[in-house]
Write an enzyme that holds these catalytic residues in place. Structure first.
Site, short mmCIF file in Angstrom:
data_model
loop_
_atom_site.label_atom_id
_atom_site.label_comp_id
_atom_site.label_asym_id
_atom_site.label_seq_id
_atom_site.Cartn_x
_atom_site.Cartn_y
_atom_site.Cartn_z
N GLY A 44 0.84 -1.19 0.00
CA GLY A 44 0.00 0.00 0.00
C GLY A 44 0.88 1.24 0.00
O GLY A 44 2.03 1.18 0.46
N GLN A 49 3.21 9.98 0.98
CA GLN A 49 4.47 9.27 1.18
C GLN A 49 5.44 9.52 0.02
O GLN A 49 6.61 9.16 0.10
CB GLN A 49 4.24 7.76 1.30
CG GLN A 49 3.56 7.37 2.61
CD GLN A 49 3.43 5.86 2.71
OE1 GLN A 49 2.51 5.29 2.15
NE2 GLN A 49 4.36 5.22 3.41
N CYS A 88 5.63 -0.10 7.43
CA CYS A 88 5.34 1.09 6.62
C CYS A 88 6.59 1.49 5.86
O CYS A 88 7.68 1.53 6.45
CB CYS A 88 4.89 2.22 7.55
SG CYS A 88 4.47 3.73 6.68
N LEU A 89 6.45 1.82 4.59
CA LEU A 89 7.61 2.20 3.77
C LEU A 89 8.26 3.50 4.27
O LEU A 89 9.43 3.74 3.99
CB LEU A 89 7.21 2.35 2.30
CG LEU A 89 6.82 1.04 1.59
CD1 LEU A 89 6.29 1.33 0.19
CD2 LEU A 89 7.98 0.06 1.52
N HIS A 130 -4.82 1.67 7.08
CA HIS A 130 -3.48 2.24 7.26
C HIS A 130 -3.24 3.37 6.25
O HIS A 130 -2.79 4.46 6.63
CB HIS A 130 -2.45 1.11 7.09
CG HIS A 130 -1.01 1.52 7.19
ND1 HIS A 130 -0.17 1.04 8.17
CD2 HIS A 130 -0.26 2.34 6.41
CE1 HIS A 130 1.05 1.56 8.00
NE2 HIS A 130 1.01 2.34 6.93
N GLU A 131 -3.59 3.12 4.99
CA GLU A 131 -3.33 4.12 3.94
C GLU A 131 -4.25 5.34 4.09
O GLU A 131 -3.81 6.48 3.90
CB GLU A 131 -3.50 3.51 2.54
CG GLU A 131 -2.57 2.33 2.24
CD GLU A 131 -1.12 2.57 2.58
OE1 GLU A 131 -0.65 3.72 2.54
OE2 GLU A 131 -0.43 1.59 2.93
N HIS A 134 -2.90 7.59 6.61
CA HIS A 134 -1.81 8.42 6.05
C HIS A 134 -2.39 9.70 5.46
O HIS A 134 -1.86 10.79 5.66
CB HIS A 134 -1.09 7.68 4.92
CG HIS A 134 0.10 6.87 5.35
ND1 HIS A 134 1.18 7.40 6.00
CD2 HIS A 134 0.38 5.55 5.17
CE1 HIS A 134 2.07 6.45 6.23
NE2 HIS A 134 1.61 5.31 5.74
ZN LIG Z 1 2.42 3.46 5.85
#
Ligand SMILES: [Zn+2]
Length: 163
Positions: A44, A49, A88-89, A130-131, A134
């Site tokens: 995701g 991000q 998470c990236l 989660h996304e 963000h």
């Molecule tokens: Zn994330």
């Protein structure tokens, strides 16, 4: 090519702006988000991000559920609670268990401009939550119940039957 923004960059904690028009720039952003997410083995990615503060996120958990490209996503129904591990990236090497809704109905606009409603559960539902957080400027690290090191993550995944 854009780069993944790492914590603590203010774009990650700033709520994103709603998309008002699906133009060529947005389509290019969606394509680039998919390319970068795939390169980084992510499941995701939210536009902020990549430093773009707009309400766009993508999710690809597995081939069965396929790719979700979500413009202006909103959770309109939620039920049940479940705890599972996330990463998470934007936070390399940080993993932890987080409580999320089990079942959600999410409403968004796709790249063609059509409104879509999807009822999802399990890990797909988790990644979407989660996304979407963000996009609201919220981070999973604020919700971690138990933090896991990369080694502990491997143990956790074995114990919980992930491949
Ligand atoms: Zn994330």
């Amino acid at each position: 090519m854009r780069e993944i923004i790492k914590y603590p960059n203010i774009v990650l904690t700033t709520p994103t702006k709603k998309v008002t028009e699906i133009d060529d720039g947005l389509i290019e952003l969606l394509d680039e988000m998919y390319q970068i997410m795939t390169e980084k083995d992510g499941i995701g990615l939210a536009a902020n991000q990549l430093g773009e503060s707009c309400r766009v996120a993508i999710v690809y958990v597995d081939d069965e559920s396929g790719l979700f490209e979500m413009i202006n996503p909103k959770i309109i129904k939620k039920s049940g609670m479940t705890v599972d591990v996330e990463g998470c990236l934007s936070f390399p090497d940080i993993y932890g268990t987080v409580e999320r809704y089990d079942d959600i109905i999410v409403r968004f606009v796709d790249r063609e401009g059509y409104e879509v409603e999807a009822e999802v559960s399990g890990y797909l539902s988790r990644v979407m939550q989660h996304e979407i957080e963000h996009l609201d400027g919220k981070l999973f690290t604020d919700k971690i119940i138990e933090r896991l090191s990369p080694d502990e993550l491997i143990d956790y995944m074995e114990e919980h039957g992930y491949d």
